[in-house]
Motif scaffolding. Structure first.
Motif, PDB file in Angstrom:
ATOM      1  N   ASP A  56     -39.036 -44.571  -9.353  1.00 37.67           N
ATOM      2  CA  ASP A  56     -37.959 -43.934  -8.376  1.00 37.67           C
ATOM      3  C   ASP A  56     -36.919 -44.914  -8.027  1.00 37.67           C
ATOM      4  O   ASP A  56     -37.244 -46.140  -7.685  1.00 37.67           O
ATOM      5  CB  ASP A  56     -38.533 -43.479  -7.151  1.00 37.67           C
ATOM      6  N   ALA A  57     -35.683 -44.349  -8.287  1.00 29.00           N
ATOM      7  CA  ALA A  57     -34.669 -45.375  -8.150  1.00 29.00           C
ATOM      8  C   ALA A  57     -33.937 -44.587  -6.716  1.00 29.00           C
ATOM      9  O   ALA A  57     -32.898 -43.641  -7.101  1.00 29.00           O
ATOM     10  CB  ALA A  57     -33.698 -45.397  -9.111  1.00 29.00           C
ATOM     11  N   LYS A  58     -34.317 -44.792  -5.279  1.00 31.64           N
ATOM     12  CA  LYS A  58     -34.058 -44.134  -4.301  1.00 31.64           C
ATOM     13  C   LYS A  58     -32.890 -45.010  -3.479  1.00 31.64           C
ATOM     14  O   LYS A  58     -32.398 -44.594  -2.521  1.00 31.64           O
ATOM     15  CB  LYS A  58     -34.976 -43.642  -3.718  1.00 31.64           C
ATOM     16  N   GLU A  59     -32.860 -46.097  -3.896  1.00 32.25           N
ATOM     17  CA  GLU A  59     -32.051 -47.164  -3.019  1.00 32.25           C
ATOM     18  C   GLU A  59     -30.851 -47.286  -3.716  1.00 32.25           C
ATOM     19  O   GLU A  59     -30.362 -46.597  -4.771  1.00 32.25           O
ATOM     20  CB  GLU A  59     -32.603 -48.427  -2.780  1.00 32.25           C
ATOM     21  N   GLY A  60     -29.901 -48.459  -3.347  1.00 32.71           N
ATOM     22  CA  GLY A  60     -28.551 -48.324  -3.979  1.00 32.71           C
ATOM     23  C   GLY A  60     -27.277 -48.381  -2.972  1.00 32.71           C
ATOM     24  O   GLY A  60     -27.542 -48.908  -1.901  1.00 32.71           O
ATOM     25  N   VAL A  61     -26.276 -47.979  -3.557  1.00 31.99           N
ATOM     26  CA  VAL A  61     -25.086 -47.906  -2.616  1.00 31.99           C
ATOM     27  C   VAL A  61     -24.011 -46.952  -2.957  1.00 31.99           C
ATOM     28  O   VAL A  61     -24.115 -46.250  -4.157  1.00 31.99           O
ATOM     29  CB  VAL A  61     -24.072 -49.373  -2.764  1.00 31.99           C
ATOM     30  N   ILE A  62     -23.243 -46.407  -1.818  1.00 33.62           N
ATOM     31  CA  ILE A  62     -22.047 -45.470  -2.471  1.00 33.62           C
ATOM     32  C   ILE A  62     -21.028 -46.349  -2.461  1.00 33.62           C
ATOM     33  O   ILE A  62     -20.747 -47.484  -1.704  1.00 33.62           O
ATOM     34  CB  ILE A  62     -22.036 -44.575  -1.137  1.00 33.62           C
ATOM     35  N   ARG A  63     -20.222 -46.063  -3.266  1.00 36.30           N
ATOM     36  CA  ARG A  63     -18.976 -47.069  -3.416  1.00 36.30           C
ATOM     37  C   ARG A  63     -17.807 -46.029  -3.834  1.00 36.30           C
ATOM     38  O   ARG A  63     -17.894 -45.138  -4.482  1.00 36.30           O
ATOM     39  CB  ARG A  63     -19.202 -48.108  -4.793  1.00 36.30           C
ATOM     40  N   ALA A  64     -16.397 -46.392  -3.236  1.00 38.30           N
ATOM     41  CA  ALA A  64     -15.388 -45.561  -3.542  1.00 38.30           C
ATOM     42  C   ALA A  64     -14.261 -46.571  -4.051  1.00 38.30           C
ATOM     43  O   ALA A  64     -14.199 -47.822  -3.768  1.00 38.30           O
ATOM     44  CB  ALA A  64     -14.870 -44.732  -2.395  1.00 38.30           C
ATOM     45  N   ALA A  65     -13.364 -46.119  -4.750  1.00 40.58           N
ATOM     46  CA  ALA A  65     -11.978 -46.863  -5.087  1.00 40.58           C
ATOM     47  C   ALA A  65     -10.793 -45.971  -4.952  1.00 40.58           C
ATOM     48  O   ALA A  65     -10.827 -44.567  -5.466  1.00 40.58           O
ATOM     49  CB  ALA A  65     -12.300 -47.373  -6.275  1.00 40.58           C
ATOM     50  N   VAL A  66      -9.608 -46.400  -4.701  1.00 39.43           N
ATOM     51  CA  VAL A  66      -8.532 -45.611  -4.470  1.00 39.43           C
ATOM     52  C   VAL A  66      -7.481 -46.402  -5.344  1.00 39.43           C
ATOM     53  O   VAL A  66      -7.308 -47.555  -5.362  1.00 39.43           O
ATOM     54  CB  VAL A  66      -8.101 -45.377  -3.132  1.00 39.43           C
ATOM     55  N   ALA A  67      -6.669 -45.659  -6.255  1.00 39.42           N
ATOM     56  CA  ALA A  67      -5.568 -46.057  -6.857  1.00 39.42           C
ATOM     57  C   ALA A  67      -4.649 -46.672  -5.936  1.00 39.42           C
ATOM     58  O   ALA A  67      -4.389 -46.382  -4.849  1.00 39.42           O
ATOM     59  CB  ALA A  67      -4.984 -45.211  -7.758  1.00 39.42           C
ATOM     60  N   PRO A  68      -4.031 -47.830  -6.458  1.00 39.12           N
ATOM     61  CA  PRO A  68      -2.797 -48.480  -5.497  1.00 39.12           C
ATOM     62  C   PRO A  68      -1.794 -47.434  -4.964  1.00 39.12           C
ATOM     63  O   PRO A  68      -1.188 -47.598  -3.985  1.00 39.12           O
ATOM     64  CB  PRO A  68      -2.192 -49.450  -6.427  1.00 39.12           C
ATOM     65  N   CYS A  69      -1.554 -46.438  -5.967  1.00 39.68           N
ATOM     66  CA  CYS A  69      -0.679 -45.383  -5.288  1.00 39.68           C
ATOM     67  C   CYS A  69      -1.006 -44.393  -4.264  1.00 39.68           C
ATOM     68  O   CYS A  69      -0.265 -43.805  -3.556  1.00 39.68           O
ATOM     69  CB  CYS A  69      -0.139 -44.402  -6.679  1.00 39.68           C
ATOM     70  N   GLY A  70      -2.356 -44.584  -3.987  1.00 42.72           N
ATOM     71  CA  GLY A  70      -3.041 -43.392  -3.200  1.00 42.72           C
ATOM     72  C   GLY A  70      -3.111 -42.128  -3.667  1.00 42.72           C
ATOM     73  O   GLY A  70      -3.170 -41.194  -2.642  1.00 42.72           O
ATOM     74  N   CYS A  71      -2.747 -41.963  -4.799  1.00 43.02           N
ATOM     75  CA  CYS A  71      -2.854 -40.434  -5.322  1.00 43.02           C
ATOM     76  C   CYS A  71      -4.050 -40.108  -5.770  1.00 43.02           C
ATOM     77  O   CYS A  71      -3.995 -38.879  -6.072  1.00 43.02           O
ATOM     78  CB  CYS A  71      -1.553 -40.296  -6.395  1.00 43.02           C
ATOM     79  N   SER A  72      -4.989 -41.147  -6.195  1.00 45.43           N
ATOM     80  CA  SER A  72      -6.322 -40.584  -6.547  1.00 45.43           C
ATOM     81  C   SER A  72      -7.445 -41.293  -6.277  1.00 45.43           C
ATOM     82  O   SER A  72      -6.936 -42.752  -5.945  1.00 45.43           O
ATOM     83  CB  SER A  72      -6.215 -40.296  -8.221  1.00 45.43           C
ATOM     84  N   GLY A  73      -8.690 -41.198  -6.416  1.00 47.41           N
ATOM     85  CA  GLY A  73      -9.671 -42.193  -5.951  1.00 47.41           C
ATOM     86  C   GLY A  73     -11.005 -41.548  -6.516  1.00 47.41           C
ATOM     87  O   GLY A  73     -10.962 -40.498  -7.009  1.00 47.41           O
ATOM     88  N   ILE A  74     -12.043 -42.361  -6.583  1.00 46.79           N
ATOM     89  CA  ILE A  74     -13.443 -42.261  -7.036  1.00 46.79           C
ATOM     90  C   ILE A  74     -14.368 -42.355  -6.138  1.00 46.79           C
ATOM     91  O   ILE A  74     -14.152 -43.164  -5.510  1.00 46.79           O
ATOM     92  CB  ILE A  74     -13.573 -42.537  -8.563  1.00 46.79           C
ATOM     93  N   ILE A  75     -15.564 -41.716  -6.181  1.00 47.00           N
ATOM     94  CA  ILE A  75     -16.555 -42.059  -5.348  1.00 47.00           C
ATOM     95  C   ILE A  75     -17.920 -42.179  -6.145  1.00 47.00           C
ATOM     96  O   ILE A  75     -18.062 -40.955  -6.860  1.00 47.00           O
ATOM     97  CB  ILE A  75     -16.605 -41.094  -4.053  1.00 47.00           C
ATOM     98  N   LEU A  76     -18.902 -42.611  -5.983  1.00 45.93           N
ATOM     99  CA  LEU A  76     -20.142 -42.903  -6.897  1.00 45.93           C
ATOM    100  C   LEU A  76     -21.209 -43.276  -6.011  1.00 45.93           C
ATOM    101  O   LEU A  76     -21.201 -44.026  -5.196  1.00 45.93           O
ATOM    102  CB  LEU A  76     -19.955 -43.653  -7.982  1.00 45.93           C
ATOM    103  N   GLU A  77     -22.360 -42.738  -6.531  1.00 42.41           N
ATOM    104  CA  GLU A  77     -23.690 -43.268  -6.041  1.00 42.41           C
ATOM    105  C   GLU A  77     -24.375 -44.050  -7.101  1.00 42.41           C
ATOM    106  O   GLU A  77     -25.013 -43.320  -7.958  1.00 42.41           O
ATOM    107  CB  GLU A  77     -24.426 -42.149  -5.400  1.00 42.41           C
TER     108      GLU A  77
END
Length: 292
Positions: A56-77
């Motif tokens: 089981d892989a139940k630990e980890g992190v949530i990470r997000a990143a936003v483009a310099p323009c602030g017009c798009s972004g991603i989020i992942l686990e």
């Protein structure tokens, strides 16, 4: 047969982070060919990762990143097996690499994200190969991308060291509004609220009908068990539905930073709109909680 020197073994170890004996064996198997040895070790690493896949892989992190323009972004686990691993430099470096790669890609779904090319192979293959180096089963479990359509911004917030993450797309009518400090502060407050209050949708219109139907049925059965007569149920259930919206829908929730505990998020947006002379609204959001 090429001479397998200590320097060659060390160079392969530096490239792959595999053990010295594994590196020496790989070079012997590949007649000293560095690229072939790297491939050999990656294939070996993937085989080891597959053996770990039932853990089981139940630990980890949530990470997000936003483009310099602030017009798009991603989020992942990105998951691993232990909290110790999640806090380690190797895993954190892997998360950074994956997040930066996916931010620069066009992937918008988990399926697309797993196929994005990285240094060697796809994102999915790269993570599997790193399982051997890090020593734990790891997997990209969730991924989403938000884009500010028209005038607006995408902002992110990570809480509790990566246990909760929020990505928010917020809209306005004027570019100067988006650039203002007041708008930026509002957007930040909304991400904090979403992290704390865990809404399921922006409004009642976007709430999953199946979820609403299930909650209504549960409320109805509870009322029946309490002995409420059938003819009163139709009068009581609308109040239960309103309470459900207040709990589950962002616009209906009471803003967590309101000292009086009365102002809804919708009222907060209206108030901010009046102060800025603009129409401000929430387009969409994504909230991830580790393991949920």
């Amino acid at each position: 047969m090429a001479e397998i020197t200590a320097a060659l073994v060390k160079a392969l170890r530096d490239k792959t982070d595999a053990g010295m004996m594994d590196c020496k064996k790989a070079l012997n198997e590949c007649n000293g060919d560095m690229d072939a040895a790297v491939k050999y070790l990656r294939e070996k690493g993937i085989a080891k990762a597959a053996a770990k896949a039932d853990r089981d892989a139940k630990e980890g992190v949530i990470r997000a990143a936003v483009a310099p323009c602030g017009c798009s972004g991603i989020i992942l686990e990105l998951n691993c097996e232990t909290d110790f691993c999640a806090k380690g430099d190797k895993f954190q470096g892997l998360v950074n690499d994956v997040a930066n790669t996916l931010m620069d890609s066009k992937a918008s779904t988990l399926e697309e994200a797993l196929q994005v090319p990285m240094a060697e192979g796809s994102t999915e293959e790269y993570i599997k190969a790193m399982c051997s180096s890090i020593g734990e089963n790891m997997a990209l479990r969730k991924f989403a991308r938000l884009t500010a359509d028209g005038i607006g911004a995408v902002v992110s917030y990570i809480h509790m060291g990566g246990k909760v993450g929020v990505l928010l797309s917020i809209k306005a009518g004027k570019e100067e509004t988006v650039k203002s400090d007041a708008f930026k502060a509002l957007a930040k407050d909304l991400t904090l609220h979403i992290a704390a209050a865990a809404p399921k949708s922006v409004s009642s219109d976007s709430l999953d009908p199946a979820f609403v139907a299930e909650e209504q049925e549960i409320a109805k059965q509870q009322l029946i068990q309490e002995g409420k007569p059938e003819h009163l149920l139709e009068k009581i259930l609308p109040g239960k539905l309103k309470a459900l919206y207040a709990q589950s829908c962002l616009l209906n929730q009471v803003f967590v930073k309101d000292p009086a505990g009365k102002m809804t998020v919708e009222a907060l947006l209206n108030q901010a709109g009046k102060e800025l002379g603009d129409d401000i609204s929430v387009a969409s959001f994504v909230r991830y909680q580790l393991g949920a």
